[in-house]
Each structure stands twice: as C-alpha cells, then as structure tokens.
Design an enzyme around this catalytic site. Sequence first.
Site, PDB file in Angstrom:
ATOM      1  CE  LYS A  26      -3.744  -0.525   2.447  1.00  0.00           C
ATOM      2  NZ  LYS A  26      -4.360  -0.733   3.791  1.00  0.00           N
ATOM      3  NE  ARG A  96      -5.286   3.478   3.745  1.00  0.00           N
ATOM      4  CZ  ARG A  96      -5.327   3.707   2.433  1.00  0.00           C
ATOM      5  NH1 ARG A  96      -4.753   4.794   1.916  1.00  0.00           N
ATOM      6  NH2 ARG A  96      -5.908   2.833   1.639  1.00  0.00           N
ATOM      7  N   GLY A 105      -8.499  -6.939   4.194  1.00  0.00           N
ATOM      8  CA  GLY A 105      -9.418  -6.981   5.324  1.00  0.00           C
ATOM      9  C   GLY A 105      -8.897  -7.717   6.545  1.00  0.00           C
ATOM     10  CG  MET A 107      -3.474  -7.006   9.675  1.00  0.00           C
ATOM     11  SD  MET A 107      -1.748  -6.712   9.658  1.00  0.00           S
ATOM     12  CE  MET A 107      -1.581  -6.064   8.036  1.00  0.00           C
ATOM     13  NE  ARG A 352      -5.954  -4.756  -3.386  1.00  0.00           N
ATOM     14  CZ  ARG A 352      -6.526  -4.660  -2.197  1.00  0.00           C
ATOM     15  NH1 ARG A 352      -5.784  -4.468  -1.124  1.00  0.00           N
ATOM     16  NH2 ARG A 352      -7.824  -4.742  -2.054  1.00  0.00           N
ATOM     17  CG  HIS A 468      -7.832 -46.110  -5.056  1.00  0.00           C
ATOM     18  ND1 HIS A 468      -9.037 -46.218  -5.724  1.00  0.00           N
ATOM     19  CD2 HIS A 468      -6.935 -46.802  -5.790  1.00  0.00           C
ATOM     20  CE1 HIS A 468      -8.863 -46.966  -6.806  1.00  0.00           C
ATOM     21  NE2 HIS A 468      -7.596 -47.339  -6.868  1.00  0.00           N
ATOM     22  CB  SER A 778      11.255 -42.501 -16.262  1.00  0.00           C
ATOM     23  OG  SER A 778      10.105 -41.788 -15.859  1.00  0.00           O
ATOM     24  CB  CYS A 845       6.746 -40.700 -15.007  1.00  0.00           C
ATOM     25  SG  CYS A 845       7.487 -42.031 -14.057  1.00  0.00           S
ATOM     26  CE1 TYR A 865       9.311 -38.433 -19.580  1.00  0.00           C
ATOM     27  CE2 TYR A 865      11.381 -38.672 -20.789  1.00  0.00           C
ATOM     28  CZ  TYR A 865      10.396 -39.210 -19.981  1.00  0.00           C
ATOM     29  OH  TYR A 865      10.481 -40.499 -19.567  1.00  0.00           O
TER      30      TYR A 865
HETATM   31  P1  ADP Z   1      -7.614  -2.277   3.655  1.00  0.00           P
HETATM   32  O1  ADP Z   1      -6.176  -2.669   3.686  1.00  0.00           O
HETATM   33  O2  ADP Z   1      -8.482  -3.166   4.464  1.00  0.00           O
HETATM   34  O3  ADP Z   1      -8.102  -2.062   2.255  1.00  0.00           O
HETATM   35  P2  ADP Z   1      -7.329   0.577   3.870  1.00  0.00           P
HETATM   36  O4  ADP Z   1      -6.113   1.043   4.570  1.00  0.00           O
HETATM   37  O5  ADP Z   1      -7.283   0.629   2.404  1.00  0.00           O
HETATM   38  O6  ADP Z   1      -7.712  -0.871   4.393  1.00  0.00           O
HETATM   39  O7  ADP Z   1      -8.522   1.439   4.403  1.00  0.00           O
HETATM   40  C1  ADP Z   1      -9.850   1.078   4.190  1.00  0.00           C
HETATM   41  C2  ADP Z   1     -10.630   2.228   3.607  1.00  0.00           C
HETATM   42  O8  ADP Z   1     -10.546   3.346   4.416  1.00  0.00           O
HETATM   43  C3  ADP Z   1     -10.159   2.695   2.261  1.00  0.00           C
HETATM   44  O9  ADP Z   1     -10.658   1.907   1.229  1.00  0.00           O
HETATM   45  C4  ADP Z   1     -10.719   4.080   2.201  1.00  0.00           C
HETATM   46  O10 ADP Z   1     -12.057   4.051   1.763  1.00  0.00           O
HETATM   47  C5  ADP Z   1     -10.670   4.521   3.631  1.00  0.00           C
HETATM   48  N1  ADP Z   1      -9.515   5.386   3.819  1.00  0.00           N
HETATM   49  C6  ADP Z   1      -8.251   5.059   4.102  1.00  0.00           C
HETATM   50  N2  ADP Z   1      -7.454   6.142   4.142  1.00  0.00           N
HETATM   51  C7  ADP Z   1      -8.253   7.198   3.885  1.00  0.00           C
HETATM   52  C8  ADP Z   1      -8.011   8.609   3.750  1.00  0.00           C
HETATM   53  N3  ADP Z   1      -6.797   9.143   3.891  1.00  0.00           N
HETATM   54  N4  ADP Z   1      -9.082   9.379   3.477  1.00  0.00           N
HETATM   55  C9  ADP Z   1     -10.293   8.839   3.296  1.00  0.00           C
HETATM   56  N5  ADP Z   1     -10.577   7.558   3.392  1.00  0.00           N
HETATM   57  C10 ADP Z   1      -9.571   6.723   3.678  1.00  0.00           C
HETATM   58 MG    MG Z   2      -7.796  -0.799   0.957  1.00  0.00          MG
END
Ligand code: ADP
Ligand code: MG
Length: 890
Positions: A26, A96, A105, A107, A352, A468, A778, A845, A865
């Site tokens: 990220k 984040r 999702g 963390m 990503r 089996h 083989s 094989c 092969y």
């Molecule tokens: P995950 O790794 O679970 O995708 P994120 O770090 O991307 O978590 O955060 C989840 C959501 O929080 C993002 O998709 C975004 O909508 C919101 N978010 C994160 N940072 C910001 C920010 N600087 N301003 C506004 N919304 C944010």
């Molecule tokens: Mg995200």
Amino acid sequence: MTKWVYTFGNGKAEGRASDVTLLGGKGANLAEMASLGLPVPPGLTIVTEACSWFYTHGRTLPDAMKAQVLDGLAHMEKATGRRFGDPERPLLLSVRSGGRASMPGMMDTVLNLGLNDHTVEALGHDAGDARFAWDSYRRFIQMYGDVVLGLDHEVFEEILEDEKARLGHEYDTELSAVEWQHITQLYKAMLEEELGEPFPQDPQEQLWGAIAAVFASWMNARAVTYRQLHNIPTAWGTAVNVQAMVFGNLGNSSATGVAFTRNPSTGVKELYGEFLVNAQGEDVVAGIRTPQSITEAARIASGSEKPSLEKLMPEVFGEFSAICTRLEAHYRDMQDVEFTIERGKLWMLQTRTGKRTAKAAMRIAVDMVDEKLIGQDEAVTRIEPASLDQLLHPTIDPRFERTVIGSGLPASPGAATGEIVFTAEEAVEASEAGRKVILVRVETSPEDIHGMHTAEGILTTRGGMTSHAAVVARGMGTPCVAGAGTMRVDLRGERLIGLGGVTLGKGDIITIDGSSGQVLKGEVPMLQPELSGDFGRIMEWADRNRRMTVRTNADTPQDARAARSFGAEGIGLCRTEHMFFEGDRIHVMREMILAEGEEGRRLALDKLLPMQRSDFTALFSIMHGLPVTIRMLDPPLHEFLPKSDAEIAEVAQAMGMEPAHLRQRVDALHEFNPMLGHRGCRLAISYPEIAEMQARAIFEAAVEAARETGAPVVPEIMVPLVGLRAELDYVKGCIDRVARTVMDEAGMRIDYLVGTMIELPRAALRAHSIAEAAEFFSFGTNDLTQTTFGISRDDASAFLTTYQRKGIIEHDPFISLDFDGVGELIRIATERGRRTRNDMKLGICGEHGGDPASIHFCEDIGLDYVSCSPFRVPIARLAAAQAAIRGKNG
Ligand code: ADP
Ligand code: MG
Ligand code: MG
C-alpha cells in the site's frame, strides 16, 4: 540513523513502487501514485522493520521513529494548510496497515483520527456541516474503540440500532447532526464505563495508540491464519501508513468507491466497480446500503435505478477513468483501486494488481499483448498454471444459486452431474445403458476402476487428497469430491444422507463440484471449457518458449486421446497393471497370480497376451510418431488378490481349484509390507514369463501399429523398482531376446529402448553403473519420495497434515517435490547417469510431473521431459515454458 519514515504527497515521494519490502504494498504504491502526480492525500509510511522492533521491544515504538513521524506530520500540515489538533482547522488522519503481500481486510484501519470534543466542533464549523463532523466523530470513536481499545464493534452497533429504532430511522443517512451527537455521547459513556477511563482526547496519544494497534494487528488471529493459508512469513511485518483524511461523507457531492480497471471475472476491458454517495471507508463493501455502478453500461446491465457515477458526476468520472488508464499503462497490469470524492474532488487512496479468475487472466494477458502493453513472454508468465484447472473442465454456472447438501475435499476439479450409483458394477451397467452416473462410495479401491472410468464423477465420504479415489480421479480427469465427512453412505439401504438429513437413493440426480468440494442436489447449469481463443494463443506462446517436452501418464486409449488433444508429446508412463483391472481381465490376472507353477501361469498369460497386445496397438496408433514409455508390471501382488469369499469362490471355479486350497494360496502370498515386497522387477525375476509376455505384446503391437499408421512409435520399455544393476541386466536380457524373436517373425526392424525407473535411493546413487545398461531414466518420484522419507504414501495423510500444522514440514512432499532430499537424489542420478551416457534421455513421471514448482526444478537440473496425467498436460506446458523464460531472463 535509521530512516523509519518515508513521506509522500504533492507530486513527490521518498519511496516508489519497487520499495514493497520496505514500505509494504500500500505504502509503495501510494508513493508511486504521488510521484506520478495523481491526486493522493499527503501522508507518510512507517517502514516494515518498525514492526519487528515493536515486537522485540515489549510492544513499544522507537523514539526516533516518533520524532520522524512528527516531522512527517509537519510536511502534511504544510501540504494541507491544516494542523493536527488545531482548534480551528484540524488535520485529521487515517492510520492504515499494509504489508508486502496484500492481506485484504485482515488488519485494521482507523479513520478520522485527531477528532475530540473540541476539534469536532471546529471540523463542523470549517466544513459548514455539523452533521458531517458528528458522523465522522462517531465513526472514529467506534473504530478506535474496536481497533485500539479492544471493544467489540458489536456493542457500538447495538447502541446505534437501538437509537435508530427509537428515532424511527431506517438508514444511517437519515440521522441529523444532533442525533449523531447524542450517539457519540452514548458511545463515550459506554466506553468510559467499560474501560474505567474516558475516551482519549489528546490527538498525539490517539496517534501513537493507533500506530501501535496496527502493528499489534499483525498478530491477530485472522491475520495469523491468513498468513498460514497463503504462506506469508511472520517475519515480514506490516508497514503503517498515516495519511491526511479526505471525506466521502461530506454531503451529496461526496462519495467513496472501489474499482477494477478491467472486469476481474471476465477480463473484458471495462471499468468495473461500485461507489456510495455520502459515505466513508468500507461502507461500500460492508453492505449497509446497496452501492451504485460506476459506469452507465454496468448500471443498465444490472437493472439498477440508482444513477451511475458516469451520469451523476460526469467530470469526476472522466478524470477517474483517465487515471485508471494511466495506472494500467504505468503498471502494465489490471489494477484494483480505492478512491474517495470530497465535494466533487477526486482522491486516489490505493492501487494494487487486481486478483482475477483464470478466464480473466487469459483474456487480460492476451488483450495487453494486442495493446502492446506487454510482450508475449510476459503474457505467458502472467498465468498461474494451476489455475488452468478451472478452464479445462466444465464448471457450474456462477449465476446459479446452489443447494449444497454436503461437502468434502476438492479432490479432482470440474463439475459433474449424474444419477447416484453405489457400486462399480451399477456404474458400468447404467453407463452402458447410456445413463450418466456419479459413483458414490465410502472409499474406492483398485477393483472399482472400471466403474470409476465410466462414471461422470466420484464422491467418497472417507479419505484425503491422496486417497485412491482422489489420485485415480485426477489421473482420469474425472471430477471428484473425496472425504465428504458431512455425508453418510448407507450401502445396505442404498441411501446417501446429506446435510440436514437430506436423503437420496439410487437413481436420484446429484451434482458434484470437484473444484470446491461441494455436493449439490439435482442437475445444475454448467459452462463448458473453451480451449481455443485466448487459451490457444497463450499456449502457442508458451510452447514457443518451452525447452522440456511434456508427455502424459496414460494407461488407456481414452487417456491417450485426451492427452494428445491437450498437447501431450508422447507417453511418459503407461502403467500396464491398470490394463488388468478392466472388465473381466482382473479374473485372468488373478488366475495368473494364483497359478501353482510356470505352466499355469503361461496358460493365463496366453489369455492376457492378445488383450494386452490390442491395448498397445490402440495406444501406439493414437500416439503415432511419438515416444511411448511402457512400464513392466509393477504392483504389489496383493492388490490383485481376491479378498471376499465370493471372489475366492469365483476364481477357484475358473481355475478348477478347491476354494479352501485357493484360500491357502492367497494367504501364502500375503505380505506385511507389500509396497516394499514382491513387486516391480522382482516379479519379472521370479516369473520371467510375465516379462516375456509383456515384451511380446509390446513388440507385436509396435509392428501392427507401424504397418497401420506408417509412423512407428519407439517403445521405451521401463523396468520398475531397480536397485541393483544386475536386476536390470537380467530383465533386459529377457526383453532383448523377445525383441529379436518378434523381429525375425515379422521380418521387420523395431527401434526400442530399455531403461529404468529411478525410484529407490540405491538406484539414484548407483546411477553411473545402472546407466551402462539403461538407455533412459524416468524418475518415479512417488515411490522415490516414499522410499527416501520411509513414509508410506497411502498412510501419510494421517500425520502429514499434523506435520504441516505444527510447521515440521512446509508442504506435502507427495504433491510438491522435496527439493532438498528427494531432489538431491534426482540431481545425483542425473549427473552420474549422464557421466556414463551423455545423451541419456531423462524424465519425471510421478504426480510431481504436473506440479508447477516441481517442474521448475526439473528445468533447472536439465531433464528432457516431464510426464503428467492428461488433464495436467496444459498446466505442465505452461509451467515448463515459465521455467524456461525464467531461466532465459536469469
Ligand atoms: P484495507 O487494507 O483493508 O483495504 P485501507 O487502509 O485501504 O484498508 O482502508 C480502508 C478504507 O478506508 C479505504 O478503502 C478508504 O475508503 C478509507 N480510507 C483510508 N485512508 C483514507 C483517507 N486518507 N481518506 C479517506 N478515506 C480513507
Ligand atoms: Mg484498501
Ligand atoms: Mg513406482
């Protein structure tokens, strides 16, 4: 001094996309987007190393890092014209997580950090929108309470639901500023009561708390499990991103959304995503309201009344799609992006490489070659070989609502529908009458082979991925669900009992999904595999790069034909014993094994000769012009022995023997360790007439097929389980004698090779000596793995799963080659064999011949092969090409 913090924003960044190890995915991509001049809220990334520091220092943060974070904050304050904790224009932050590998999702994220009882007023005043400020504050308290202070988020939701009910509101959007303010007070009161102290009002204290909580979330149960499932090392740690907030919840000109730059399920080049007006963060995926489509085309397709982004905010949409195009061109791959619109201004929050189905992966790779974004080699490396499984079999139409009545292991991919039968005989009968069947057994044994062959699919209630049923089904390309422990087979009552007591009888229709392990009631709509088009082009590019050839393990004409249509370039292993399970042959086989002397054996063998010859003739005709490796009879005899009294009586009658007497013969042939017993070349040495019959069948078939097709095959006769050079000399002697006789009889020259399977450690070590007699090797890696580890493959699943869970081994060595041990023996045998005979043909094989990681190993040590089951041939072709490309690029 350690550099803990990297900043980004305002068209500049200290990091870049390639800094994934340091900044996490990220952070690295936020930096990259900022450098590209895209609208990214300014921020900073704390490096992943800080995560291990955190854990080795009693879960604390280094002072030097805190100082650098404060410097970074100053940079964000400058860029935004706001100040953290400021009583008039407060800067709010998001905190984040984000490691090297994406863990969607898993963390935690905290938004709106920096709000307290004073800044909330300032925020409302500054934005001219008190409702927005209180909405943000209540979200912050809830997230902070959950992520940092460890309160269950449900307690917040309860309060909110109660209030909504009391006020008569259905949607969050209906709540007013005052109502949100009241809820905020209820939240804080609850928090104070639960924790014994008030909600932290100091923004800095909030910040350090949130950063520590993100590091701590690296070890939460969800994340730990996810890493185990996806082989992500704990040592990698997570980075933390601290970023200026932008607000999608600032009224109706604001929104938040997610999108893929191409359709991730079909691969079609179209923006594909959803957004919500006046919302924040994960609202889109949380399912609070139904999100809206980004494009007008998608809105129409979905039949939604709610306007698309394209219609609602055409200018923002234009900018957004231009950015998506730009990101694709830059990353040269489909992207998965997150964005927020604040009062009509677009902000990019994440990008990503997007996950996609196998079908989409093909389509995208081919389109990108046509768009000149990537080259053909790269297109080939973009496809996950194992994912081809999804494409080679019929699959259940994803639009179909499934009624699941049980589930087990996804043992052999693809879906199949048919009527339930409980025995192999019923399967054969029904399919001869033109009906489609699913063979349902507690578990299968070699005697069920003929039924397994005719069945559309196989379902067992016991056994693992290497049972089996699973191994045979994969070999035949037949869908299989194995070990469906949630279901019960009542053989006597001819019933199958599933989840919730659903009871089905013989003749009832079920569908099994061997790709997911599900069992469904009735017939369901299917999608047929599509082998031309994108798939065809990728495979053509792959084949152009490949060095190793790909052969197949095929025992029957059906297998051989299927394999050839999948592009097999020969047969690497034809197991002759499987020929003896078909139809009535097992009886003749039993007569042969149980005969009292050479004469009796020859009598039975005479019956087998024409059957075996016709099998080989068919095989050689199908594989005309290609090499075919045939293995001499190998199995432990006990696999063929009659077991039940009925079977013994039947064989006794055919042989004109007393059942009691035959029972004694059976008992005498009993072995304690059949896998290490009377099998392989040991059989040919005790009973050379068996080897002679097989050799005769092979050579006569070669003559016949050559006359028929005009394109002779070169039979490669393989002697199994050789440990001693003298064993091979002896068996080769028999084969050569028969060859001369048949050539004289036919008046025709036959080219053939005699070689051996390397499947005992002794053979690998003595390869230089064995190579004096063997014209090819083989690697029989199933047995070689068994004999190297001293682990029985058939009994291993009981403890290997425990080994994996306890971290004793990383993966099952029967599925993916053990490079260090078994691989070392292969390396030794390769070197020593080639020292004696430098043009020696070398192949593999075992089941590993279709495993991509093992195929890379084979490329590295220079095998000629790999050979695998027919349905894995395309997978092996692709994996071999990828290995060659990787080799070429160093
Ligand atoms: P995950 O790794 O679970 O995708 P994120 O770090 O991307 O978590 O955060 C989840 C959501 O929080 C993002 O998709 C975004 O909508 C919101 N978010 C994160 N940072 C910001 C920010 N600087 N301003 C506004 N919304 C944010
Ligand atoms: Mg995200
Ligand atoms: Mg073997």
